[in-house]
Design an enzyme around this catalytic site. Structure first.
Site, PDB file in Angstrom:
ATOM      1  N   ASP A   1       0.830  -1.207   0.000  1.00 45.48           N
ATOM      2  CA  ASP A   1       0.000   0.000   0.000  1.00 45.48           C
ATOM      3  C   ASP A   1       0.865   1.259   0.000  1.00 45.48           C
ATOM      4  OD1 ASP A   1      -1.817  -2.018   0.359  1.00 45.48           O
ATOM      5  OD2 ASP A   1      -2.880  -1.075   2.006  1.00 45.48           O
TER       6      ASP A   1
ATOM      7  N   ASP B   1      -0.729  -4.185  -3.902  1.00 44.70           N
ATOM      8  CA  ASP B   1      -1.649  -3.056  -3.769  1.00 44.70           C
ATOM      9  C   ASP B   1      -0.849  -1.754  -3.705  1.00 44.70           C
ATOM     10  OD1 ASP B   1      -3.526  -5.079  -3.653  1.00 44.70           O
ATOM     11  OD2 ASP B   1      -3.768  -4.953  -1.482  1.00 44.70           O
TER      12      ASP B   1
END
Length: 321
Positions: free
Chosen positions: A156, A177
């Site tokens: 992330d 991600d």
């Protein structure tokens, strides 16, 4: 001669570090210049102290020049401080770094909550590593632009959370991600790089309804990695991501996209590709529920109009310092 020389320098600095918004503009007649220098030869030695000095409800174009150095601090630009430009001189020498997993909304290394923010020539990293989400950059304000920046973490890396955003000539590194959230963003000529050897996804976009006007568009970018990755998986039921004119190495898996283990997503997500090239762009193995776009289908995703950039982005810098 000295006063005249100083005035010329200030004019040049104002031009060079000018923000990229054009409308809803700050008070251009009262710009503020702040210098951050760890050596003590600036106005502040810490970036957050410089931001804290900007008054609440700021209406002045505020240019914060960060001199080269490794700044070990968390940085937050609060919602009541718009019109800030934060600029280094070279992303490789101007580094903002922190080491913290996602435990709360203040965990990211840099959080942009204000509107009309510009970041240039910075490295922003979270060094936490594997084991948890560790956001380097969170962007939750509207009309934010980043030029020639580097964003580095493991999971992330960039939380493109909410609002309209533009990334130009940026390097974004992570393992899974890598870019996530529910913003509406245009990535132009950016380099996405995976450090995962065990698979992962370059994007996890979180659009949750068909009526929501969010999504990610990648135009003229590059996707590389040390292992195999998919281009995206759906964090939201109506996740929307498009890759156009992008060079893809064989780090991109033939399937291209994933459904996060839930076939329900296949009926509602919009994952598209247009005229990408390189060994990872071969469409013959793509999941059948992704889209190979025609030019008319791709057109809405290809220009500044995707993020209404014609209304708030001026000409970006044409070269690095």
């Amino acid at each position: 001669m000295k006063p005249l020389f100083g005035a010329i320098i200030l004019v040049l600095l104002a031009f060079y570090f000018a923000p990229s918004y054009a409308n809803g503009a700050p008070n251009s007649h009262s710009s503020v210049h702040i210098r951050v220098d760890q050596s003590g030869r600036g106005d502040f030695t810490k970036i957050q102290d410089a931001i804290d000095s900007v008054p609440s409800g700021n209406s002045n174009a505020t240019f914060i020049l960060v001199k080269p150095g490794i700044y070990r601090e968390k940085v937050i630009v609060p919602v009541d401080k718009p019109f800030i430009t934060l600029s280094g001189t070279n992303a490789y020498s101007t580094i903002i770094t922190w080491n913290e997993p996602w435990t709360n909304v203040q965990a990211p290394t840099v959080s942009i909550m204000a509107s009309d923010f510009v970041g240039k020539y910075l490295t922003i990293q979270n060094t936490f590593g594997p084991g948890a989400q560790a956001v380097a950059l969170r962007v939750s304000g509207d009309r934010a632009a980043f030029y020639a920046c580097r964003f580095i973490s493991f999971q992330d890396t960039v939380l493109d959370d909410a609002g309209r955003h533009y990334y130009k000539n940026c390097y974004i590194e992570g393992a899974t991600d890598v870019i996530c959230g529910d913003g509406k963003a245009l990535f132009e000529k950016c380099h996405l790089h995976s450090v995962s050897k065990n698979g992962g996804a370059f994007t996890a976009q979180r659009r949750v309804t068909a009526a929501e006007d969010t999504g990610y568009s990648f135009v003229g970018c590059k996707a590389t990695g040390v292992g195999k990755m998919i281009l995206g998986r759906p964090w939201g039921l109506y996740s929307r991501v498009v890759f156009a004119n992008t060079y893809m190495t064989n780090a991109v898996l033939p399937s291209g996209w994933g459904d996060w283990g839930d076939p329900t997503y296949q009926r509602t997500v919009f994952f598209g590709e247009y005229r990408s090239y390189g060994p990872g762009s071969d469409a013959s193995g793509r999941v059948v529920w992704s889209h190979q776009l025609s030019q008319p289908e791709a057109q809405p995703f290809l220009s500044m109009a995707w993020i209404d950039g014609q209304d708030w982005l001026a000409n970006p810098p044409s070269k690095h310092p």
